[in-house]
Design an enzyme around this catalytic site. Structure first.
Site, PDB file in Angstrom:
ATOM      1  N   ASP A  15      42.136  36.326  35.667  1.00  0.00           N
ATOM      2  CA  ASP A  15      42.887  35.339  36.447  1.00  0.00           C
ATOM      3  C   ASP A  15      44.377  35.401  36.088  1.00  0.00           C
ATOM      4  O   ASP A  15      44.763  36.100  35.147  1.00  0.00           O
ATOM      5  CB  ASP A  15      42.312  33.945  36.185  1.00  0.00           C
ATOM      6  CG  ASP A  15      42.346  33.059  37.431  1.00  0.00           C
ATOM      7  OD1 ASP A  15      43.165  33.323  38.322  1.00  0.00           O
ATOM      8  OD2 ASP A  15      41.549  32.114  37.503  1.00  0.00           O
TER       9      ASP A  15
ATOM     10  N   ASP B 202      41.889  29.624  46.362  1.00  0.00           N
ATOM     11  CA  ASP B 202      40.463  29.396  46.129  1.00  0.00           C
ATOM     12  C   ASP B 202      39.775  28.834  47.366  1.00  0.00           C
ATOM     13  O   ASP B 202      40.313  27.969  48.060  1.00  0.00           O
ATOM     14  CB  ASP B 202      40.268  28.366  45.008  1.00  0.00           C
ATOM     15  CG  ASP B 202      40.582  28.934  43.643  1.00  0.00           C
ATOM     16  OD1 ASP B 202      41.106  30.058  43.563  1.00  0.00           O
ATOM     17  OD2 ASP B 202      40.308  28.235  42.655  1.00  0.00           O
TER      18      ASP B 202
END
Lengths: 417, 417
Positions: free
Chosen positions: A181, A207
């Site tokens: 990430d 997301d």
């Protein structure tokens, strides 16, 4: 480093939507780690010849670390072991879902005395090596999560300053995939053309959540940037529009079919985030639909694109191995009843799949042979609001009358790997 | 005017969202028509002691007038006769859905030689009197649509200049309910306090569509204006948040339960717009749930309100006959898994329903007795994202241990009317 050949990386941009600009976020030091792992200057690990398939905890289980209050759903070794059990036992592995992936919130709050990462000791009492062994014993692979920055998005220790050590730690544990990430680090954009050197798939956008609004936004973003991102995708590296949320709470049956169909057209990784211990039969059947999966996993490895918009309809097209195409007709209306979509075969990719005759097969919402057609045939489909009709067109000849069977056999080959 | 005593009016604002300001749109001439019909200066027709229940074509069938292309779904007498058949045969009438309602697009493009309205002759070849007779023969009632202005919203002849004649025409046909729309007329707002004098229910906000986004917006608008609109509602006159879209394409199972639960709490007319000829079993069971309907139809006739917001939860409360209350806990999250909502009984309307003991019963997502409780009891419910838990709290005493049964018997009384 052991098991280097199995190590797959999923590179992921930060969770902020304003970052989405058709670039992906990555940093040079990550490249160093990965080149150490593979010994060459680009990612040539032989993995992900087709989009990765598996399960990832984030959208459904988030950062639920309260095992006192919610032992059944908290981020713990038990959760992944249960998912692995079910993936092996209930047909998921058989159709290709092979990665059990941990997301954020698995870590202890500090590194150990040797600076090595360690999982939360209460929630992962057996340790990650044992968990990887367990997952492997089920014929599955384990994915793990880290962050390029000083902290993960949820505030656990990040990899910054420890890239080599962390890569070694994951390899020692037997981890097969890393989702890396981008929180808590200096922003550094790299061109999408370069990303495939370093990752097997990468996120371009924010997301997903459990809503039609979110799925629509991702579909629209992808279509609006397809000229930039689609050509980059192919065997070994894929654009990732984020998890499948089918089987949760926010999508209607038709909306679930639209996500599944579009993720197949987009050659997207199929990473489910749901509770496989408690999933309704319709969602399970859709996620395990071998024909849809075969389109997603088509060995030609070309990402499909939106080719037209007509009133409330969108037409998406993906070329397939064997000279055929998959088409998705999405009805973007959110009112009224089913509407008829009509199209003449020669306007489908200039009729490439139908120079003499072609076999048309509806895949979703239900499998149905639609007969042998010619260039001037008019195809008609009734499409529900927010739903999708997914169909294939294959060249037809006496020797290859049922090319749709090839889709299935591609699928079967894959599941026998 | 014949059958005056059966004539019910549904007054409706224009379909433009910008009109929604907590007022309803109506015009003095409509008042004249209605006072002519009833002979008094306010609507005292004895109808709608509880919210109207039935079926209305708009959201699902819109202005589909193409019977060549889509004979099964176009606006024609056949559509209403089929719905009436099914409402009578498949349990809908038994639980209270009694009105079969036509919306816009039933009219011919011109009035007849005597200026009377006439239905489209191709789509309603038998005429409206025959259709009303047919619907009545099934033990149901017929609703029709007109507009106060020069044209209906879809452009058919409006009632402006012909209010008395049109009212007489509808009465001659045997129509039982009028939905009176507000397109194509000079805007004239009237205070919501006055609307109940003229209509049995009235819309305050824009049209619903088949999406969670739309349902959410209506729920939010209602909560944000509840201090203005809720006190006006009561036997004989109800705020109408628009049709139930359960059984269509845009709502997940949890979202469908949220609509049904909130429409019950809000004492809303239950006018389904769906295809009863082709509806899934879950949607049918939800729409026919006798306990939810009994809350909607509670004889006390008080509209419920949102009483608190806590993180992603909303708590709605509606007082019921017999000293009980219905509560809806809505989880507005659109990510993750079910979340736990805990509340101590004395914070539910100051514990009014539980001065000694109380019986708590979950109605949705599944019926479940939750036991006998006291003021200090803590109730816990797990609520799905975008879903709702609906439950009742009734005073408990030896003589009335199962007040929830009263809900059912209220329902049964109604269906025997």
């Amino acid at each position: 480093m052991r098991k280097t050949e199995r190590f797959q990386s999923q590179c992921q941009m930060q969770r902020q939507r304003e970052m989405a600009r058709g670039y992906v976020f990555l940093l040079p030091l990550l490249i160093v780690v990965l080149t150490l792992a593979t010994g060459i200057s680009s990612l040539d690990n032989g993995l992900a010849p087709t989009p990765t398939m598996g399960w990832l905890h984030w959208e459904r289980f988030l950062c639920n670390v309260d095992c006192e209050e919610d032992p059944h759903n908290c981020i713990s070794e038990q959760l992944y072991m249960q998912m692995a059990d079910i993936m092996a036992a209930e047909g998921w592995k058989d159709v290709g879902y092979s990665y059990v992936c941990i997301d954020d919130c698995w870590l202890a709050s500090t590194r150990d005395a040797n600076h090595r990462l360690q999982p939360d000791p209460k929630r992962f009492p057996s340790g990650m090596k044992k968990l990887a062994d367990y997952v492997h014993s089920k014929g599955l692979k384990l994915g793990i999560y880290q962050d390029v920055g000083t902290y993960t998005c949820a505030g656990y220790p990040g990899s910054y300053g420890y890239y080599e050590l962390d890569a070694q730690t994951f390899a020692d544990w037997g981890v097969d995939l890393l989702k890396f990430d981008g929180c808590n680090f200096i922003n550094l954009d790299i061109m999408i053309e370069d990303i495939k050197k370093y990752c097997n798939h990468w996120r371009n956008y924010g997301d997903i959540d459990d809503s039609w609004g979110s799925v629509k936004t991702i579909i629209d973003w992808t279509a609006n940037h397809q000229s930039l991102i689609a050509p980059v995708a192919g065997p070994g590296g894929w654009n990732d529009p984020d998890m499948l949320v089918i089987g949760n709470f926010g999508l209607s049956r038709d909306q679930q079919m639209t996500q599944m169909a579009l993720w197949a057209i987009m050659a997207a990784p199929l990473l489910m985030s749901n509770d496989l211990r408690n999933i309704d039969a319709d969602s399970k059947a859709l996620l395990q639909n071998r024909y849809v999966i075969a389109i997603n996993q088509d060995p030609l490895g070309v990402q499909g694109q939106r080719v037209s918009k007509l009133r409330n309809f969108e037409l998406w097209s993906r070329p397939l191995a064997g000279g055929g195409f998959a088409y998705a007709v999405v009805n973007r209306a959110e009112i009224g009843g089913p509407q008829k979509f009509s199209i003449v075969v020669f306007s489908l990719d200039s009729g490439k799949a139908c120079q003499k005759e072609c076999l048309v097969t509806q895949i979703l919402p239900a499998f149905r042979f639609q007969g042998i057609h010619v260039l001037t045939s008019v195809l008609e489909f009734w499409v529900n609001p927010t739903g999708t009709v997914l169909f294939t067109v294959f060249p037809h000849s006496t020797g290859s009358s049922r090319k749709v069977e090839a889709l299935s056999s591609n699928m079967d080959r894959r599941s026998n790997l």
